[in-house]
Design a protein around this motif. Sequence first.
Motif, PDB file in Angstrom:
ATOM      1  N   GLY A 157     -20.057   4.000   5.213  1.00  0.00           N
ATOM      2  CA  GLY A 157     -20.536   3.014   5.903  1.00  0.00           C
ATOM      3  C   GLY A 157     -19.791   2.674   7.289  1.00  0.00           C
ATOM      4  O   GLY A 157     -18.684   3.289   7.293  1.00  0.00           O
ATOM      5  N   ARG A 158     -20.179   1.698   8.176  1.00  0.00           N
ATOM      6  CA  ARG A 158     -19.621   1.365   9.380  1.00  0.00           C
ATOM      7  C   ARG A 158     -18.074   0.699   8.977  1.00  0.00           C
ATOM      8  O   ARG A 158     -17.115   1.200   9.612  1.00  0.00           O
ATOM      9  CB  ARG A 158     -20.424   0.481  10.106  1.00  0.00           C
ATOM     10  N   ALA A 159     -18.238   0.097   7.976  1.00  0.00           N
ATOM     11  CA  ALA A 159     -16.773  -0.675   7.678  1.00  0.00           C
ATOM     12  C   ALA A 159     -15.904   0.335   6.994  1.00  0.00           C
ATOM     13  O   ALA A 159     -14.604   0.385   7.513  1.00  0.00           O
ATOM     14  CB  ALA A 159     -17.061  -1.791   6.474  1.00  0.00           C
ATOM     15  N   ALA A 160     -16.302   1.284   6.305  1.00  0.00           N
ATOM     16  CA  ALA A 160     -15.323   2.530   6.040  1.00  0.00           C
ATOM     17  C   ALA A 160     -14.772   3.236   7.139  1.00  0.00           C
ATOM     18  O   ALA A 160     -13.700   3.809   7.176  1.00  0.00           O
ATOM     19  CB  ALA A 160     -16.092   3.244   4.859  1.00  0.00           C
ATOM     20  N   ARG A 161     -15.633   3.600   8.186  1.00  0.00           N
ATOM     21  CA  ARG A 161     -15.351   4.247   9.245  1.00  0.00           C
ATOM     22  C   ARG A 161     -14.249   3.389  10.153  1.00  0.00           C
ATOM     23  O   ARG A 161     -13.115   4.092  10.490  1.00  0.00           O
ATOM     24  CB  ARG A 161     -16.558   4.551  10.093  1.00  0.00           C
ATOM     25  N   ILE A 162     -14.544   1.981  10.057  1.00  0.00           N
ATOM     26  CA  ILE A 162     -13.286   1.168  10.956  1.00  0.00           C
ATOM     27  C   ILE A 162     -12.255   1.400  10.098  1.00  0.00           C
ATOM     28  O   ILE A 162     -10.909   1.459  10.614  1.00  0.00           O
ATOM     29  CB  ILE A 162     -14.024  -0.213  11.026  1.00  0.00           C
ATOM     30  N   GLN A 163     -12.134   1.115   8.669  1.00  0.00           N
ATOM     31  CA  GLN A 163     -10.972   1.089   8.003  1.00  0.00           C
ATOM     32  C   GLN A 163     -10.235   2.361   8.331  1.00  0.00           C
ATOM     33  O   GLN A 163      -9.184   2.231   8.542  1.00  0.00           O
ATOM     34  CB  GLN A 163     -11.174   0.681   6.529  1.00  0.00           C
ATOM     35  N   ALA A 164     -10.878   3.583   8.067  1.00  0.00           N
ATOM     36  CA  ALA A 164     -10.306   4.910   8.190  1.00  0.00           C
ATOM     37  C   ALA A 164      -9.964   5.007   9.679  1.00  0.00           C
ATOM     38  O   ALA A 164      -8.493   5.359   9.684  1.00  0.00           O
ATOM     39  CB  ALA A 164     -11.286   5.753   8.008  1.00  0.00           C
ATOM     40  N   ALA A 165     -10.425   4.618  10.761  1.00  0.00           N
ATOM     41  CA  ALA A 165      -9.971   4.716  12.091  1.00  0.00           C
ATOM     42  C   ALA A 165      -8.707   3.816  12.338  1.00  0.00           C
ATOM     43  O   ALA A 165      -7.576   4.130  12.908  1.00  0.00           O
ATOM     44  CB  ALA A 165     -10.937   4.246  12.956  1.00  0.00           C
TER      45      ALA A 165
END
Lengths: 184, 184
Positions: free
Chosen positions: B12-20
């Motif tokens: 999800g978007r939150a997971a992508r932000i966290q990873a970045a």
Amino acid sequence: MEKPQAAPRPGGRAARIQAAVFKAVDELKQAGEELTVPAIAARAGVTPSTIYRRWGTLADLLSDVAVRHLRPDGEPTDSGDWRADLRLWLEQYAEEMASEPGRAMMRDVLSADRAANACTCSAYTGQQLDVIRQRALARGDTPPETAVLMDRVIAPVIYRILFTHEGADGDYVAGLVEGVLGEG
Amino acid sequence: MEKPQAAPRPGGRAARIQAAVFKAVDELKQAGEELTVPAIAARAGVTPSTIYRRWGTLADLLSDVAVRHLRPDGEPTDSGDWRADLRLWLEQYAEEMASEPGRAMMRDVLSADRAANACTCSAYTGQQLDVIRQRALARGDTPPETAVLMDRVIAPVIYRILFTHEGADGDYVAGLVEGVLGEG
């Protein structure tokens, strides 16, 4: 890395500044206000650059303040029964460290890059245990070594407080003390 | 106090932000650059307010990053001899925690007001010890309880690393392990 920091000469200007800054930190904390270098400086009547020059960072200042509070007020109680004194002292130690102010002080000590402050805390603890040990030795008893007490009681209590939900309640501390005294 | 924080939905978007954001922290650290929220945000391609909204403070973000790094890569070695595996695992654990990156991770975990992160670290350690214990039990042996290993080996190792000059070298760790296995 940590800067070597000489203790200020008592009564000198540096000592007066330190006392004023430490007092300001305590007062702001008590008032529940945010701890920032400008706020501390204003309260202490010094410039922010005085604080930065002496302590480097806010974390370093808070670490120094916490260590000062962790200094023992006096020697452990002497009831004539060193085992009872040891149990009592360790119980009170665990309670104090597990309290909200105790946790906050440990966090302040550890979060700064000032290893000497953490070592000072541990040395205070060792000195208190030494006092109880010396009394036992003077009475011809064989108390556990201070290093053994650090490994077997102090370390698990502090680990539990810092890293677990369980905490270090009276039963837990009593179990650790019995474990080490049983072998003494 | 700590905010309950749901793990983001994978992909999800939150997971992508966290990873970045986690990647940005790692890259800035590796480059030896100062870790500030604006610098992390710029590197991760998000706004600073995204970081503040999700993590609250820089300390909370760094604590989350550190916990992720402390997650074990795999299970402890299985040589068929659980005592040897236990000794090896504990020795490597002590070495890793005493290293400069290990100390920095512990400091990051503890300096944030996120008790759950510290508990997660301790749980990771307990799970690894459990794996070795289960193997011993499956072979009909009687390994020490994981809680005993935490009190008698993990806690003194971590206490020494955090609070003393001595550190936790191989001989010290070996002595602790023998102490607890001798009674097993």
